[in-house]
Design a protein around this motif. Structure first.
Motif, short mmCIF file in Angstrom:
data_model
loop_
_atom_site.label_atom_id
_atom_site.label_comp_id
_atom_site.label_asym_id
_atom_site.label_seq_id
_atom_site.Cartn_x
_atom_site.Cartn_y
_atom_site.Cartn_z
N ALA A 43 46.80 29.55 -28.68
CA ALA A 43 47.72 30.59 -29.10
C ALA A 43 47.07 31.51 -30.14
N LEU A 44 46.34 30.92 -31.07
CA LEU A 44 45.64 31.73 -32.08
C LEU A 44 44.57 32.59 -31.43
N ALA A 45 43.88 32.04 -30.43
CA ALA A 45 42.82 32.79 -29.74
C ALA A 45 43.40 34.03 -29.06
N VAL A 46 44.53 33.88 -28.41
CA VAL A 46 45.18 35.03 -27.78
C VAL A 46 45.58 36.05 -28.84
N GLY A 47 46.10 35.58 -29.98
CA GLY A 47 46.47 36.48 -31.05
C GLY A 47 45.28 37.24 -31.61
N VAL A 48 44.14 36.58 -31.74
CA VAL A 48 42.93 37.22 -32.27
C VAL A 48 42.52 38.41 -31.39
N LEU A 49 42.67 38.27 -30.09
CA LEU A 49 42.28 39.34 -29.17
C LEU A 49 43.10 40.61 -29.36
N PHE A 50 44.29 40.48 -29.92
CA PHE A 50 45.17 41.64 -30.11
C PHE A 50 45.19 42.14 -31.55
N LYS A 51 44.37 41.55 -32.40
CA LYS A 51 44.33 41.95 -33.80
C LYS A 51 43.13 42.86 -34.06
N LYS A 52 43.38 44.00 -34.72
CA LYS A 52 42.28 44.90 -35.08
C LYS A 52 41.45 44.31 -36.22
N SER A 53 42.11 43.63 -37.13
CA SER A 53 41.42 42.97 -38.24
C SER A 53 41.82 41.51 -38.24
N PRO A 54 41.15 40.70 -37.45
CA PRO A 54 41.60 39.32 -37.22
C PRO A 54 41.10 38.30 -38.25
N GLY A 55 40.78 38.76 -39.46
CA GLY A 55 40.17 37.88 -40.45
C GLY A 55 40.89 36.56 -40.64
N LYS A 56 42.16 36.61 -41.02
CA LYS A 56 42.92 35.39 -41.27
C LYS A 56 43.18 34.62 -39.98
N TRP A 57 43.45 35.33 -38.92
CA TRP A 57 43.69 34.67 -37.63
C TRP A 57 42.42 33.98 -37.15
N ASP A 58 41.29 34.64 -37.34
CA ASP A 58 40.02 34.04 -36.92
C ASP A 58 39.70 32.79 -37.74
N ALA A 59 39.96 32.84 -39.05
CA ALA A 59 39.73 31.67 -39.90
C ALA A 59 40.62 30.51 -39.47
N ALA A 60 41.88 30.82 -39.17
CA ALA A 60 42.81 29.78 -38.71
C ALA A 60 42.36 29.23 -37.35
N LEU A 61 41.86 30.11 -36.48
CA LEU A 61 41.38 29.67 -35.17
C LEU A 61 40.19 28.73 -35.30
N ALA A 62 39.20 29.13 -36.09
CA ALA A 62 38.01 28.30 -36.26
C ALA A 62 38.38 26.94 -36.85
N LEU A 69 35.70 37.50 -31.78
CA LEU A 69 35.88 37.75 -30.35
C LEU A 69 35.28 36.62 -29.52
N TRP A 70 34.08 36.21 -29.84
CA TRP A 70 33.42 35.14 -29.09
C TRP A 70 34.20 33.84 -29.22
N THR A 71 34.66 33.55 -30.43
CA THR A 71 35.41 32.31 -30.65
C THR A 71 36.70 32.31 -29.84
N ALA A 72 37.41 33.45 -29.85
CA ALA A 72 38.68 33.54 -29.13
C ALA A 72 38.49 33.37 -27.63
N VAL A 73 37.53 34.09 -27.06
CA VAL A 73 37.30 34.01 -25.61
C VAL A 73 36.85 32.60 -25.22
N ALA A 74 35.95 32.03 -25.99
CA ALA A 74 35.46 30.68 -25.68
C ALA A 74 36.57 29.65 -25.80
N THR A 75 37.47 29.82 -26.77
CA THR A 75 38.59 28.89 -26.92
C THR A 75 39.52 28.95 -25.72
N ILE A 76 39.79 30.15 -25.25
CA ILE A 76 40.66 30.32 -24.08
C ILE A 76 40.04 29.64 -22.85
N ILE A 77 38.73 29.79 -22.70
CA ILE A 77 38.05 29.14 -21.56
C ILE A 77 38.09 27.62 -21.72
#
Length: 233
Positions: free
Chosen positions: A59-78, A141-149
């Motif tokens: 869910a976080l990975a999908v959110g990161v793809l739609f965020k222009k500044s995904p800093g906090k979302w990316d940290a939460a995803l990782a 971006l790489w983290t989000a796409v790889a997580t979805i896969i």
């Protein structure tokens, strides 16, 4: 805020001690596996939470793809992917310990075991790929796409026992499929591992954000250097 998250972690630890003690000392042995089945009280909650945390990462990975500044979302995803990896490794170790006395072997290429191992490798691969990415945007971006896969394997893990009869693994465990006397320690440990997982994600996400801020500060030129460069130009 930190007091609340620490309280959540402490509550998780308390529930884990309570649920484990309850399962070890106060529940009767199971009819077929006797006391060997007591690892069930930590193994099954670990499995539930590994899949749940992996789903949260998706869910976080999908959110990161739609965020222009995904800093906090990316940290939460990782952070969430890291915790999903930890829980999956715990799951595999616990399953192997349980498998030896019940199946006679620590490992078998059973559909449930194999798909769970693939899940662990897939999410570890996400973290490995992330380490090679340069720049915060590309890293996110790489983290989000790889997580979805990687998440494609999660439903396979969940349904693997139901999709085939050629399995050593027991049927899907839930409060409706086990004796009622086992419900409370099972649920206590399920919530315990959930609370601990959330606490770990929050703490790790904060650390990732701080590391990103340090990297950003270290990569920018000092004010004096910028001023001199402007004069020389």
């Amino acid at each position: 805020m930190r007091d609340r998250e620490n309280l959540l972690g402490a509550l998780g630890l308390l529930l884990l001690c309570l649920g484990s003690a309850w399962g070890l000392f106060y529940t009767p042995p199971e009819t077929k596996m006797a006391s060997v089945m007591r690892i069930f009280f930590i193994h099954v909650p670990t499995a539930w939470n590994a899949l749940l945390i992996a789903t949260f990462a998706f869910a976080l990975a999908v959110g990161v793809l739609f965020k222009k500044s995904p800093g906090k979302w990316d940290a939460a995803l990782a952070a969430t992917v890291e915790v999903a990896c930890v829980y999956t490794v715990m799951l595999l170790i616990q399953g192997s310990i349980w498998g030896k006395p019940t199946w006679g072997t620590y490992w078998d290429w059973d559909p449930r075991l194999t798909s769970a191992a693939v899940m662990g490798v897939a999410f570890a691969g996400v973290l490995s790929l992330r380490s090679f990415a340069e720049g915060p945007r590309r890293k996110a971006l790489w983290t989000a796409v790889a997580t979805i896969i990687a998440y494609v394997d999660v439903p396979i893990v969940y349904f693997s026992v139901q999709m085939t009869d050629r399995t050593l693994h027991q049927n899907l465990s839930s409060p409706t499929s086990v004796s009622s006397i086992y419900h409370w320690p099972l649920r206590a440990n399920a919530f315990a591992l959930l609370f601990i997982g959330i606490w770990l994600i929050i703490r790790r996400a904060r650390t990732i954000l701080l590391e990103a801020e340090d990297d950003a500060g270290g990569s920018s030129p000092a004010p004096e250097a910028t001023l001199v460069a402007g004069v020389e130009g």
